[in-house]
Design an enzyme around this catalytic site. Structure first.
Site, short mmCIF file in Angstrom:
data_model
loop_
_atom_site.label_atom_id
_atom_site.label_comp_id
_atom_site.label_asym_id
_atom_site.label_seq_id
_atom_site.Cartn_x
_atom_site.Cartn_y
_atom_site.Cartn_z
N TYR A 46 -4.01 9.45 -0.91
CA TYR A 46 -4.01 8.25 -1.77
C TYR A 46 -5.43 7.69 -1.98
O TYR A 46 -5.88 7.60 -3.14
CB TYR A 46 -3.05 7.18 -1.23
CG TYR A 46 -3.11 5.89 -2.03
CD1 TYR A 46 -2.55 5.82 -3.30
CD2 TYR A 46 -3.75 4.78 -1.52
CE1 TYR A 46 -2.64 4.65 -4.05
CE2 TYR A 46 -3.84 3.61 -2.26
CZ TYR A 46 -3.29 3.54 -3.52
OH TYR A 46 -3.38 2.39 -4.26
N LYS A 56 -7.64 7.63 -5.51
CA LYS A 56 -8.12 6.39 -6.14
C LYS A 56 -9.64 6.44 -6.30
O LYS A 56 -10.19 5.98 -7.31
CB LYS A 56 -7.70 5.15 -5.32
CG LYS A 56 -6.22 4.89 -5.25
CD LYS A 56 -5.57 4.66 -6.61
CE LYS A 56 -5.83 3.32 -7.22
NZ LYS A 56 -5.03 3.12 -8.46
N1 LIG Z 1 0.21 -2.71 -3.98
C1 LIG Z 1 -1.01 -2.89 -3.51
O1 LIG Z 1 -1.22 -3.55 -2.48
C2 LIG Z 1 -2.19 -2.34 -4.25
C3 LIG Z 1 -2.05 -1.58 -5.42
N2 LIG Z 1 -3.17 -1.10 -6.05
C4 LIG Z 1 -3.06 -0.33 -7.30
O2 LIG Z 1 -2.38 -1.13 -8.25
C5 LIG Z 1 -1.65 -0.29 -9.15
C6 LIG Z 1 -0.22 -0.79 -9.21
O3 LIG Z 1 0.35 -0.73 -7.92
P1 LIG Z 1 1.76 -1.35 -7.57
O4 LIG Z 1 2.16 -2.26 -8.64
O5 LIG Z 1 1.69 -1.84 -6.19
O6 LIG Z 1 2.66 -0.05 -7.58
P2 LIG Z 1 4.08 0.20 -8.22
O7 LIG Z 1 4.56 1.50 -7.68
O8 LIG Z 1 4.95 -0.99 -8.08
O9 LIG Z 1 3.73 0.37 -9.76
C7 LIG Z 1 3.21 1.53 -10.30
C8 LIG Z 1 3.88 1.76 -11.64
O10 LIG Z 1 3.34 2.97 -12.18
C9 LIG Z 1 4.41 3.72 -12.71
N3 LIG Z 1 4.10 5.14 -12.69
C10 LIG Z 1 4.01 5.93 -11.60
N4 LIG Z 1 3.78 7.18 -11.98
C11 LIG Z 1 3.70 7.17 -13.33
C12 LIG Z 1 3.48 8.17 -14.29
N5 LIG Z 1 3.31 9.45 -13.95
N6 LIG Z 1 3.45 7.81 -15.58
C13 LIG Z 1 3.66 6.53 -15.94
N7 LIG Z 1 3.88 5.55 -15.08
C14 LIG Z 1 3.90 5.87 -13.78
C15 LIG Z 1 5.60 3.42 -11.81
O11 LIG Z 1 6.83 3.71 -12.46
C16 LIG Z 1 5.40 1.95 -11.53
O12 LIG Z 1 6.09 1.14 -12.44
C17 LIG Z 1 -1.77 1.13 -8.62
O13 LIG Z 1 -2.72 1.80 -9.40
C18 LIG Z 1 -2.27 0.95 -7.20
O14 LIG Z 1 -3.05 2.04 -6.79
C19 LIG Z 1 -4.42 -1.37 -5.60
C20 LIG Z 1 -4.61 -2.11 -4.46
C21 LIG Z 1 -3.52 -2.64 -3.70
C1 LIG Z 2 2.89 -2.19 12.62
C2 LIG Z 2 2.54 -1.24 11.55
C3 LIG Z 2 1.37 -0.46 11.97
C4 LIG Z 2 2.28 -2.00 10.29
C5 LIG Z 2 2.17 -1.11 9.09
C6 LIG Z 2 1.60 -1.86 7.95
C7 LIG Z 2 1.27 -0.95 6.78
C8 LIG Z 2 2.56 -0.49 6.15
C9 LIG Z 2 0.34 -1.66 5.79
C10 LIG Z 2 -0.96 -2.09 6.51
C11 LIG Z 2 -2.04 -2.08 5.45
C12 LIG Z 2 -1.33 -1.80 4.16
C13 LIG Z 2 -2.13 -1.20 3.00
C14 LIG Z 2 -3.31 -2.08 2.62
O1 LIG Z 2 -2.89 -3.40 2.36
C15 LIG Z 2 -4.10 -1.57 1.45
C16 LIG Z 2 -3.35 -0.92 0.39
C17 LIG Z 2 -3.99 -0.73 -0.79
C18 LIG Z 2 -3.42 0.00 -1.84
O2 LIG Z 2 -4.11 0.35 -2.80
C19 LIG Z 2 -2.00 0.38 -1.78
C20 LIG Z 2 -1.24 -0.28 -0.67
C21 LIG Z 2 -2.01 -0.29 0.63
C22 LIG Z 2 -2.28 1.17 1.01
C23 LIG Z 2 -1.22 -1.01 1.76
C24 LIG Z 2 0.04 -0.20 2.15
C25 LIG Z 2 0.75 -0.74 3.38
C26 LIG Z 2 -0.18 -0.87 4.59
C27 LIG Z 2 -0.67 0.50 5.01
#
Ligand SMILES: NC(=O)C1=CN([C@@H]2O[C@H](COP(=O)(O)OP(=O)(O)OC[C@H]3O[C@@H](n4cnc5c(N)ncnc54)[C@H](O)[C@@H]3O)[C@@H](O)[C@H]2O)C=CC1
Ligand SMILES: CC(C)CCC[C@@H](C)[C@H]1CC[C@H]2[C@@H]3[C@H](O)CC4=CC(=O)CC[C@]4(C)[C@H]3CC[C@]12C
Length: 369
Positions: A159, A163
């Protein structure tokens, strides 16, 4: 009325617009981008909630498509002015293969860039991640760092590798000539761990707590800080960047910005308790109940079980060596680059972010019962 219609001239495309972050970006654009004429939402899986958006003055177009298919991306993008590329495969639990993660996150991003060039879409905002920087495999702390803080960014997990590669592609594409002769302007936003309405992992942890009789057992020392940011503020940053890229192309093009707000610096578990506590859960212990080596052993066992069971079923628990290392390594951000470059201020205070998340958890909880 005529003035209003004239002001509405821009076409935006949001990839991954039905995901956790994507939905907030879509709703925020409709609320806070008055120049919007059409909003295209491109996702592998379209949500039924999109229907409720189709009643306003902005044309909302839902496009079911796959970012790994270059022709589908290009067709969706034709005539768009701005693309916000949030689609991605967020998998640190071993659900998908490394090849699939690469295909969606890296090839998918390359397809978005090529589609910009081919169709003449001039502005590209990419949702990157803090994971592009760290925590690294050596477990070095990143303590309240900013975009210029030196840090050894070394990854092995699919992952963060994907990214980091995708972000590099986006930044290198800045300045490329798009159809029509104008230069492509790109930038990347790096959220830390996002929380808020729709956060699936928070719900999973909540249900785990319920199964354990309303308790969670501390696994990570309270002193390990983990960066978190509210989804509404991350969405707002995307909207602002997209809006300002044209006027400030020379300053913002090719830049990276951490996503930040006023959420407090806490450990992963203590932070979650801000929401899980009001939902009736208790975090047991002021120190980790199990020593780190034992947790790591359990995490390795989980990874082994996942591998053994793979031919039969998908075993993907929250705890594995990677997630343990993530939660157990300090990674927090302290920066004002977004404020300096494009005037970003968080739209939601910490109190509001917290309340909204709690209300969502409680509403979901009552629906589940
Ligand atoms: N959730 C988090 O804590 C963080 C997320 N991100 C980034 O933010 C972005 C959104 O993440 P989330 O909303 O958490 O994930 P999510 O899984 O809820 O949303 C991702 C969306 O992308 C769509 N998708 C996946 N594969 C696809 C494909 N092949 N074609 C078209 N659409 C596709 C999915 O259907 C989904 O709706 C991602 O790029 C992720 O890497 C970055 C930092 C932290
Ligand atoms: C007691 C256990 C060890 C607790 C597990 C917690 C984990 C599931 C989460 C701890 C840190 C999270 C990640 C972090 O916040 C940064 C992230 C950035 C992204 O771009 C995608 C999500 C994630 C990787 C997030 C995922 C869950 C954790 C690993």
């Amino acid at each position: 009325m005529a003035d209003f219609a004239q002001a509405q001239k821009l076409v935006y495309l949001v990839t991954g617009g039905c995901g956790f972050l994507g939905e907030h970006v879509v709703r925020m654009l409709l609320q806070r981008e008055p120049r919007l004429r059409e909003l295209r939402i491109f996702d592998l899986h379209l949500g039924s909630w999109l229907e409720e958006l189709k009643t306003g003055t902005v044309q909302v177009t839902a496009i079911q498509g796959d970012v790994t298919q270059a022709d589908e991306v290009a067709a969706a993008m034709a005539g768009a002015h701005v693309v916000i590329h949030t689609a991605g495969l967020v998998d640190v639990f071993g659900r998908a293969s490394p090849e699939t993660i690469h295909e969606v996150n890296v090839q998918g991003t390359q397809n978005v860039i090529e589609a910009c060039v081919q169709t003449g879409t001039q502005f590209l905002v990419y949702t990157s991640s803090m994971e592009v920087v760290g925590p690294n495999i050596k477990g070095h702390p990143f303590y309240r760092g900013n975009e210029d803080t030196p840090y050894e960014a070394v990854h092995r997990h699919p992952y963060p590798c994907s990214k980091a590669l995708a972000e590099q592609l986006v930044l290198e594409a800045n300045g490329r000539e798009v159809h029509g002769g104008l230069p492509l302007v790109t930038c990347a936003l790096r959220p830390t761990g996002i929380y808020g309405e729709g956060h699936q992992i928070m719900r999973d942890i909540y249900h785990q707590g319920l199964r354990l009789g309303g308790r969670l057992f501390r696994a990570i020392p309270a002193s390990v800080e983990h960066g978190r940011v509210y989804v509404g503020n991350v969405a707002w940053m995307h909207v602002l960047v997209a809006r300002e890229l044209e006027q400030r192309a020379a300053l913002m093009g090719g830049q990276v910005y951490f996503c930040y707000d006023k959420s407090p610096y806490k450990s992963y578990e203590d932070f979650n308790m801000e929401f899980l506590g009001p939902c009736g859960l208790r975090l047991v212990g002021t120190r980790p109940l199990l020593p780190y080596w034992l947790l790591m052993l359990l995490a390795v066992l989980n990874a082994l079980l996942q591998w053994l069971l793979r031919p039969l079923l998908l075993y993907a628990p929250l705890l594995n060596p990677y997630t343990l290392a993530m939660a157990n390594t300090t990674f927090t951000v302290s920066t004002n680059k977004a404020q300096r470059h494009f005037g970003y201020e968080p739209l939601f205070s910490w109190e509001e972010s917290r309340t909204r998340t709690i209300l969502w958890m409680q509403a979901k909880d009552s629906v589940a019962q």
